[in-house]
Motif scaffolding. Sequence first.
Motif, PDB file in Angstrom:
ATOM      1  N   GLU A 223       0.813  -1.210   0.000  1.00  0.00           N
ATOM      2  CA  GLU A 223       0.000   0.000   0.000  1.00  0.00           C
ATOM      3  C   GLU A 223       0.852   1.268   0.000  1.00  0.00           C
ATOM      4  O   GLU A 223       0.325   2.379   0.000  1.00  0.00           O
ATOM      5  CB  GLU A 223      -0.935  -0.005   1.216  1.00  0.00           C
ATOM      6  N   ASP A 224       2.184   1.134  -0.010  1.00  0.00           N
ATOM      7  CA  ASP A 224       3.060   2.303  -0.028  1.00  0.00           C
ATOM      8  C   ASP A 224       2.946   3.031  -1.364  1.00  0.00           C
ATOM      9  O   ASP A 224       2.775   2.405  -2.417  1.00  0.00           O
ATOM     10  CB  ASP A 224       4.517   1.892   0.194  1.00  0.00           C
ATOM     11  N   ASP A 225       3.069   4.344  -1.322  1.00  0.00           N
ATOM     12  CA  ASP A 225       2.996   5.172  -2.520  1.00  0.00           C
ATOM     13  C   ASP A 225       4.413   5.520  -2.970  1.00  0.00           C
ATOM     14  O   ASP A 225       5.047   6.426  -2.437  1.00  0.00           O
ATOM     15  CB  ASP A 225       2.206   6.449  -2.229  1.00  0.00           C
ATOM     16  N   LEU A 226       4.911   4.789  -3.973  1.00  0.00           N
ATOM     17  CA  LEU A 226       6.278   5.009  -4.437  1.00  0.00           C
ATOM     18  C   LEU A 226       6.433   6.313  -5.209  1.00  0.00           C
ATOM     19  O   LEU A 226       7.541   6.846  -5.314  1.00  0.00           O
ATOM     20  CB  LEU A 226       6.737   3.844  -5.326  1.00  0.00           C
ATOM     21  N   LYS A 227       5.352   6.836  -5.734  1.00  0.00           N
ATOM     22  CA  LYS A 227       5.434   8.050  -6.546  1.00  0.00           C
ATOM     23  C   LYS A 227       5.312   9.337  -5.724  1.00  0.00           C
ATOM     24  O   LYS A 227       5.665  10.409  -6.207  1.00  0.00           O
ATOM     25  CB  LYS A 227       4.338   8.033  -7.614  1.00  0.00           C
ATOM     26  N   LYS A 228       4.811   9.221  -4.514  1.00  0.00           N
ATOM     27  CA  LYS A 228       4.662  10.422  -3.698  1.00  0.00           C
ATOM     28  C   LYS A 228       6.037  11.011  -3.403  1.00  0.00           C
ATOM     29  O   LYS A 228       6.949  10.302  -2.990  1.00  0.00           O
ATOM     30  CB  LYS A 228       3.949  10.083  -2.387  1.00  0.00           C
ATOM     31  N   SER A 229       6.197  12.303  -3.619  1.00  0.00           N
ATOM     32  CA  SER A 229       7.508  12.927  -3.445  1.00  0.00           C
ATOM     33  C   SER A 229       7.403  14.233  -2.667  1.00  0.00           C
ATOM     34  O   SER A 229       6.323  14.831  -2.558  1.00  0.00           O
ATOM     35  CB  SER A 229       8.148  13.197  -4.812  1.00  0.00           C
ATOM     36  N   VAL A 230       8.526  14.659  -2.131  1.00  0.00           N
ATOM     37  CA  VAL A 230       8.639  15.944  -1.449  1.00  0.00           C
ATOM     38  C   VAL A 230       9.809  16.693  -2.062  1.00  0.00           C
ATOM     39  O   VAL A 230      10.703  16.100  -2.668  1.00  0.00           O
ATOM     40  CB  VAL A 230       8.835  15.774   0.070  1.00  0.00           C
ATOM     41  N   ALA A 231       9.812  18.012  -1.882  1.00  0.00           N
ATOM     42  CA  ALA A 231      10.838  18.835  -2.522  1.00  0.00           C
ATOM     43  C   ALA A 231      12.023  19.118  -1.614  1.00  0.00           C
ATOM     44  O   ALA A 231      13.036  19.629  -2.075  1.00  0.00           O
ATOM     45  CB  ALA A 231      10.222  20.152  -2.990  1.00  0.00           C
TER      46      ALA A 231
END
Length: 346
Positions: A223-231
């Motif tokens: 269920e982890d979101d591999l595409k979620k990113s932070v700057a």
Amino acid sequence: MRQAGAISGPKSASEVVYTDSLYYMDHGTVALFLQFFEELGVVTCEIDAYGDFLQALGPDATLDYTENTANVSKIESQLAEVRRRIFHLLRGTEFTVIALNKSKFYHIGTLQEYVHHFTSDASLRAELGLQSKVFSIVPDHDGDVSEKACVIHSRLDAKCRVSPGAVIEYSRLGPDVSVGGSCVISGSSMNLRCVVPDKSFVSSFSLTIDGRVMFATVLFGIEDDLKKSVASLTDLNVLQIFGSSLVLRFQLWGIKVCEELFSGDKKSFSLWNARIFPCFATMQESARASVEMLEAMSGKAAVDLGGVRRVSIEEMLAYKNINEMLNFRRLLHEEIQTQRQREAAN
């Protein structure tokens, strides 16, 4: 989809939606692509059918999409130019849509969907004649392999445990391996005492790094979101792996937070480009390190792997050694076939 007129019927439960499924191209179009590739030479960017060349078809196609990189995981400098050249290459190519009324569309693009359709939902399996145990060595006594698990091209020891909802593919599992529910174990060889938590994804990769064959094992929650990113590195707490802060996991795994921890473009930080996974000379060593990382999350001592090299999922795809991975499958195939023949002879 409503704005584009892709939904018919009243705005209610009776709405009808036409969605994409698959595409075909004729020999003439294939010849165009072959000639284009020969003229272009080396392609350093990914060209996607639905995102790139299909958008060049039809009388209303424009160049606007060539600059849209919203769904591109890695933006290469060559991408926009290659898209523009493909647009002009295919401009005027006939485009025909065949609507298949009252058909079914099964989406198996996520790990949750993969697990669901292969272990829980009987519809797809019944329609395609899929089986729960396929070309595998699965214990029929002493072991504890759930009937609601799916085992594909794998060899399981008589005493290993596989929970309901798990998918095991192209792997070897030893006697002391316990796999939790709704897990996916792919391309791995695990012959050590370990407990894989529920909803985990574990997959080993063969890599070629600096001319050497090495192995790294990916692990994260399905269920982890591999595409979620932070700057910014200061926002890493927003990212989660196995349902907890990535920074807290780093502390357990002996990983120091810094820019060098991430591969590729330093403008964004995500699970995709985080150098988390240690590299070793053998698959077994790689699997052992991953088990230690899993155990650290369950309350055991933090992991100390010293100065071992770590890679990101992004780097794994760049370093992957396909021939070595296929060789692993070939050897596994021979093992399974030999054992099945031996059992049939007895």
